[in-house]
Write an enzyme that holds these catalytic residues in place. Sequence first.
Site, short mmCIF file in Angstrom:
data_model
loop_
_atom_site.label_atom_id
_atom_site.label_comp_id
_atom_site.label_asym_id
_atom_site.label_seq_id
_atom_site.Cartn_x
_atom_site.Cartn_y
_atom_site.Cartn_z
N GLY A 51 0.79 -1.22 0.00
CA GLY A 51 0.00 0.00 0.00
C GLY A 51 0.82 1.26 0.00
N CYS A 52 2.14 1.19 -0.13
CA CYS A 52 2.96 2.40 -0.13
C CYS A 52 3.92 2.32 -1.28
CB CYS A 52 3.71 2.56 1.19
SG CYS A 52 4.65 4.08 1.28
N GLY A 53 3.61 2.98 -2.38
CA GLY A 53 4.43 2.85 -3.58
C GLY A 53 5.57 3.83 -3.66
N CYS A 91 7.79 4.46 -0.87
CA CYS A 91 8.75 4.27 0.20
C CYS A 91 10.15 4.06 -0.36
CB CYS A 91 8.35 3.09 1.05
SG CYS A 91 6.82 3.35 1.97
#
Length: 254
Positions: free
Chosen positions: A92-94, A96
Site C-alpha cells: 500500500g505504499c508505492g 517508500c
Amino acid sequence: MSGTAARILAEEVPVAITCNGSTQAVMMATPADLTDFAFGFALSEGFVTALDQIEEHELVVHDTGVEARLWLAEDRAAALGARRRAMAGPVGCGLCGIDSLQQALRDLPRVAAPDLRFAPDELTAATEALRRHQPLHDQTGAVHAAGFLRPGQGIAMAREDVGRHNALDKLIGALARAGEPAAAGAVVMTSRLSVELIQKCAIAGAGVIVAVSAPTRMALDTAEAAGITVVAGVRNGHGQVYTHPWRVAGAGGL
C-alpha cells in the site's frame, strides 16, 4: 468474542526485482503472476520502455522470498545504473525508499488513445464486473485487483495482489506480454486512486482508469495533465467522471 474460524489467508512475501544483478526494489507481494509483476514494474518504473529490452528473466525462490531476475539490454542497463533507485516498499505504499523527491513527481507522457470511447453503463458496471475475476479475494477477502476493460467486451484480463500498486503492475506486465496495448481499453481498480497509480497508467499508455473509491487531488491533477480520463466512486451503477470526459458518451449521466 469466543471460538475460532478457519479461513484462507492472503499470502505476502518479499519479492526482490533485480536488473543485471543489481537489486532495484524489494516489495511485499502476493506470490502469483510474478513474471507479470516484474515485467510490469520494469515498464511502469521506466527501467525499460519495451519488453524486447529484457533479454532474459527468471524467478528464483528462496526460503525468505522470491527474486525476479531481469537481464536488460546493455543500453538500458547503463541508463538504469545512472539513476539507480532502491525501494523497500510495504504493502500500500508505492513511494517508500525513493531517493529524491523529484522522482515522486516525475515527468509523464501525455496519453493519446484518441479513438477510445466507452458507453456510460460499461463504466458504471466495471467494478462489479471485476468482482467476477477475483478468486483470491473470494477466498481471502484481503487482496486488491486491477482489470482491463475492453469497450463492448467486458473485463478481458485481471490480476490480484495484496498491494494495489502490485496488482496494477501485474496487469501492465500481463498486457505487455500478451501484446495488448493499454490504450485499447480501461484500467479498473478496486482501490482509491493515488498519484502513483495514475503515473503507472500514464507510462503504460492507458487513457481511462475506473475505480471503486475516490481519487486524491494530486491524482486528478496528474491525470488532467497526462490526458487520462478518471471515472471514480463507481458503486451500485453510479460514478463520477472527473477528467477528460470526452472518452465517455453522455458523461453527465453517470
